[in-house]
Design an enzyme around this catalytic site. Sequence first.
Site, PDB file in Angstrom:
ATOM      1  N   SER A 273      -0.050   0.994 -10.153  1.00 40.37           N
ATOM      2  CA  SER A 273       0.297   2.388 -10.480  1.00 40.37           C
ATOM      3  C   SER A 273      -0.024   2.638 -11.945  1.00 40.37           C
ATOM      4  CB  SER A 273       1.795   2.618 -10.252  1.00 40.37           C
ATOM      5  OG  SER A 273       2.232   3.775 -10.936  1.00 40.37           O
TER       6      SER A 273
ATOM      7  N   TYR B  51      10.318   0.219 -11.372  1.00 38.28           N
ATOM      8  CA  TYR B  51       8.945   0.504 -10.929  1.00 38.28           C
ATOM      9  C   TYR B  51       7.944   0.162 -12.026  1.00 38.28           C
ATOM     10  CZ  TYR B  51       5.297   2.913  -8.254  1.00 38.28           C
ATOM     11  OH  TYR B  51       4.167   3.207  -7.519  1.00 38.28           O
TER      12      TYR B  51
HETATM   13  N1  LIG Z   1       3.163   7.548  -3.426  1.00 37.49           N
HETATM   14  C1  LIG Z   1       2.786   7.543  -4.697  1.00 37.49           C
HETATM   15  O1  LIG Z   1       2.864   8.570  -5.430  1.00 37.49           O
HETATM   16  C2  LIG Z   1       2.230   6.287  -5.303  1.00 37.49           C
HETATM   17  C3  LIG Z   1       1.596   6.379  -6.571  1.00 37.49           C
HETATM   18  C4  LIG Z   1       1.093   5.221  -7.143  1.00 37.49           C
HETATM   19  C5  LIG Z   1       1.208   4.016  -6.481  1.00 37.49           C
HETATM   20  N2  LIG Z   1       1.818   3.953  -5.268  1.00 37.49           N
HETATM   21  C6  LIG Z   1       1.908   2.645  -4.615  1.00 37.49           C
HETATM   22  O2  LIG Z   1       1.227   2.690  -3.383  1.00 37.49           O
HETATM   23  C7  LIG Z   1       1.815   1.747  -2.479  1.00 37.49           C
HETATM   24  C8  LIG Z   1       2.145   2.464  -1.176  1.00 37.49           C
HETATM   25  O3  LIG Z   1       3.048   3.521  -1.485  1.00 37.49           O
HETATM   26  P1  LIG Z   1       3.421   4.672  -0.451  1.00 37.49           P
HETATM   27  O4  LIG Z   1       3.688   5.882  -1.252  1.00 37.49           O
HETATM   28  O5  LIG Z   1       2.438   4.728   0.652  1.00 37.49           O
HETATM   29  O6  LIG Z   1       4.822   4.117   0.074  1.00 37.49           O
HETATM   30  P2  LIG Z   1       5.506   4.279   1.506  1.00 37.49           P
HETATM   31  O7  LIG Z   1       6.952   4.028   1.306  1.00 37.49           O
HETATM   32  O8  LIG Z   1       5.092   5.551   2.159  1.00 37.49           O
HETATM   33  O9  LIG Z   1       4.863   3.069   2.327  1.00 37.49           O
HETATM   34  C9  LIG Z   1       5.171   1.743   2.020  1.00 37.49           C
HETATM   35  C10 LIG Z   1       5.174   0.918   3.295  1.00 37.49           C
HETATM   36  O10 LIG Z   1       5.584  -0.423   2.938  1.00 37.49           O
HETATM   37  C11 LIG Z   1       6.344  -0.927   4.024  1.00 37.49           C
HETATM   38  N3  LIG Z   1       7.187  -2.034   3.567  1.00 37.49           N
HETATM   39  C12 LIG Z   1       8.277  -1.949   2.769  1.00 37.49           C
HETATM   40  N4  LIG Z   1       8.810  -3.166   2.596  1.00 37.49           N
HETATM   41  C13 LIG Z   1       8.037  -4.044   3.290  1.00 37.49           C
HETATM   42  C14 LIG Z   1       8.095  -5.441   3.495  1.00 37.49           C
HETATM   43  N5  LIG Z   1       9.047  -6.199   2.940  1.00 37.49           N
HETATM   44  N6  LIG Z   1       7.150  -6.015   4.259  1.00 37.49           N
HETATM   45  C15 LIG Z   1       6.186  -5.264   4.839  1.00 37.49           C
HETATM   46  N7  LIG Z   1       6.077  -3.925   4.688  1.00 37.49           N
HETATM   47  C16 LIG Z   1       7.006  -3.322   3.916  1.00 37.49           C
HETATM   48  C17 LIG Z   1       7.157   0.277   4.500  1.00 37.49           C
HETATM   49  O11 LIG Z   1       7.650   0.096   5.816  1.00 37.49           O
HETATM   50  C18 LIG Z   1       6.157   1.418   4.356  1.00 37.49           C
HETATM   51  O12 LIG Z   1       5.476   1.672   5.581  1.00 37.49           O
HETATM   52  C19 LIG Z   1       3.055   1.194  -3.188  1.00 37.49           C
HETATM   53  O13 LIG Z   1       2.726  -0.032  -3.773  1.00 37.49           O
HETATM   54  C20 LIG Z   1       3.324   2.233  -4.261  1.00 37.49           C
HETATM   55  O14 LIG Z   1       3.986   1.696  -5.367  1.00 37.49           O
HETATM   56  C21 LIG Z   1       2.327   5.062  -4.659  1.00 37.49           C
END
Ligand SMILES: NC(=O)c1ccc[n+]([C@@H]2O[C@H](COP(=O)([O-])OP(=O)(O)OC[C@H]3O[C@@H](n4cnc5c(N)ncnc54)[C@H](O)[C@@H]3O)[C@@H](O)[C@H]2O)c1
Length: 253
Positions: free
Chosen positions: A142, A165
């Site tokens: 991120s 985070y």
């Molecule tokens: N959404 C944003 O704005 C954003 C921005 C920058 C980075 N990110 C990063 O992108 C990645 C995905 O984020 P997202 O927004 O799609 O999140 P999200 O919560 O929509 O999806 C995350 C998924 O991870 C799964 N998960 C959680 N714990 C787990 C475990 N122990 N084992 C296996 N699966 C597990 C959840 O079930 C979920 O389906 C993350 O690393 C997040 O930090 C997100």
Amino acid sequence: MSKVIVLTGAAGLIGRTFSEYLLTKDYRLVLADINVDALRQQSESLSLKGFSQHIICEFDATDKLSVESLLVSAIDAFGQVNGLINNIYPRNREYGRSLFEVSYDSFTENVSLNLGGYFLCSQVFAKHFMDHGGGSMVNVASIYGSVAPKFEIYQNTHMTMPVEYSVIKSGVIHLTRYFARYLAGHEVRVNSLSPGGIIDGQPDSFLQAYRSKTLNKGMLDAQDLCGAMEFLVSDRSEYVNGQDLIVDDGFTL
Ligand SMILES: NC(=O)c1ccc[n+]([C@@H]2O[C@H](COP(=O)([O-])OP(=O)(O)OC[C@H]3O[C@@H](n4cnc5c(N)ncnc54)[C@H](O)[C@@H]3O)[C@@H](O)[C@H]2O)c1
């Protein structure tokens, strides 16, 4: 034969978008997540659209046996694995509190679940790639792993950028460098992709405040990350190694 990629966190916001995009580009995918119901729904929807080259796998990124069995399932299904995208987002019930409300136990639990999960998947798959001719690993990090939050954009919302985070994501970026260097000579590339904020029902006032810190669009759609992700996971980035690719419409400038 097309490459086989294991995508963790596949049932989430970004994971669902990556899944469909990579399937359109002819990759074979192992969609892995702890949420098996969401995975099943996603798989049905992908199959209805004609994307059959995938399997789903329930797994827990914080459990070594579960990560090892994910690798075995991928090999059983496709005979090989060429890439891993680490993309989970575990958080505990207290996650999202502002700095002085975060307890020690909650802080360490979130770091352990999230950074620990990235570590464990990286460790298991790196060993496999080392022993089987190489591979490409991409860690979704991120912008907050590189820069401090601009707290003013969260004013008048219930949101904040949690301290855990920032620590987790800077850890992910450095974990990337560590693995890349450690695996030198084994044809294993390890990079991270650092997205800016992704549109997901945030209030308009927040979207506007965020947009004022960027150059054109503001918050991005998950789709906007796909080209960069495919570049990193594919051979097109053959000599890109240990790097962090920021996709944020200039938020970190
Ligand atoms: N959404 C944003 O704005 C954003 C921005 C920058 C980075 N990110 C990063 O992108 C990645 C995905 O984020 P997202 O927004 O799609 O999140 P999200 O919560 O929509 O999806 C995350 C998924 O991870 C799964 N998960 C959680 N714990 C787990 C475990 N122990 N084992 C296996 N699966 C597990 C959840 O079930 C979920 O389906 C993350 O690393 C997040 O930090 C997100």
